[in-house]
Design a protein around this motif. Structure first.
Motif, PDB file in Angstrom:
ATOM      1  N   ALA A   1       0.827  -1.209   0.000  1.00  0.00           N
ATOM      2  CA  ALA A   1       0.000   0.000   0.000  1.00  0.00           C
ATOM      3  C   ALA A   1       0.864   1.262   0.000  1.00  0.00           C
ATOM      4  O   ALA A   1       0.582   2.218  -0.724  1.00  0.00           O
ATOM      5  CB  ALA A   1      -0.935  -0.002   1.202  1.00  0.00           C
TER       6      ALA A   1
ATOM      7  N   LEU B   1       2.476   1.675  -3.494  1.00  0.00           N
ATOM      8  CA  LEU B   1       1.524   2.143  -4.502  1.00  0.00           C
ATOM      9  C   LEU B   1       1.141   3.605  -4.275  1.00  0.00           C
ATOM     10  O   LEU B   1       0.912   4.345  -5.234  1.00  0.00           O
ATOM     11  CB  LEU B   1       0.286   1.256  -4.522  1.00  0.00           C
TER      12      LEU B   1
ATOM     13  N   ASP C   1      -7.522   2.216 -12.115  1.00  0.00           N
ATOM     14  CA  ASP C   1      -8.541   1.905 -11.119  1.00  0.00           C
ATOM     15  C   ASP C   1      -9.187   0.569 -11.468  1.00  0.00           C
ATOM     16  O   ASP C   1      -9.894   0.459 -12.466  1.00  0.00           O
ATOM     17  CB  ASP C   1      -9.589   3.017 -11.098  1.00  0.00           C
TER      18      ASP C   1
ATOM     19  N   ARG D   1      -4.808  -5.007  -8.127  1.00  0.00           N
ATOM     20  CA  ARG D   1      -4.113  -3.797  -7.672  1.00  0.00           C
ATOM     21  C   ARG D   1      -2.729  -3.742  -8.277  1.00  0.00           C
ATOM     22  O   ARG D   1      -2.130  -4.761  -8.589  1.00  0.00           O
ATOM     23  CB  ARG D   1      -3.991  -3.814  -6.160  1.00  0.00           C
TER      24      ARG D   1
END
Length: 135
Positions: free
Chosen positions: A64, A67, A78, A89
Motif C-alpha cells: 500500500a 503504490l 482503477d 491492484r
C-alpha cells in the motif's frame, strides 16, 4: 525483507490498447514471502502470460505504501472501473516520454553532457517504476 517487482503481460497490453488505456501497462507489486514468479503464476487481472521484467529487494515496507508513493508520479489504473481487471491492484499506465525524460536527466547529471538518442526498453520502465515506488 520483501521484494518489489515489475511485470508485463502481452494479453493485458493488447487489451489496454483496445479499451483506450494504451499498450504501456505494467504491474507492480510487493511480496514479503516467496518469489514474484509464484504471485504472477496465480494470474493477475485475468491473464496468465505475465513476464517478470525486474525484481529488487525493497526492505521493510508494504504494498500500500509503495503504490501510494508511485501514485504521486504515475497513473494507477482503477480496478473498479474496468470489469475485466476487477480487484487487480498495482496496474500502472506508464508514459514512455516521462521515462525517457527521467533517463535523460539522470545521464546528463552523471556525465555532464547531453545524451544522444535514448530508446526506452521495458527494463528501463521497470527501473523507473521501482525508483519512484521506493523513492
Amino acid at each position: 525483507m520483501g521484494t518489489i517487482y515489475v511485470a508485463r503481460s502481452k494479453g493485458l497490453q493488447s487489451w489496454g490498447a483496445d479499451v483506450g488505456l494504451g499498450k504501456n501497462l505494467y504491474a507492480i507489486g510487493y511480496v514479503e514471502d516467496g518469489t514474484p514468479e509464484d504471485t504472477l503464476a496465480a494470474g493477475l487481472a485475468g491473464e496468465k502470460d505475465w513476464v517478470l521484467v525486474k525484481a529488487q529487494a525493497a526492505g521493510d515496507t508494504d504494498e500500500a505504501a509503495l503504490l501510494e508513493r508511485l501514485g504521486r508520479k504515475e497513473k494507477l489504473v482503477d480496478p473498479a472501473y474496468y470489469p475485466r481487471i476487477r480487484g487487480a491492484r498495482g496496474l500502472v499506465k506508464v508514459d514512455p516520454v516521462k521515462v525517457e525524460n527521467s533517463m535523460r536527466i539522470r545521464k546528463a547529471l552523471e556525465t555532464g553532457q547531453e545524451p544522444k538518442e535514448i530508446k526506452v526498453k521495458p527494463a528501463d520502465i521497470a527501473q523507473y517504476l521501482i525508483n519512484n515506488a521506493l523513492g
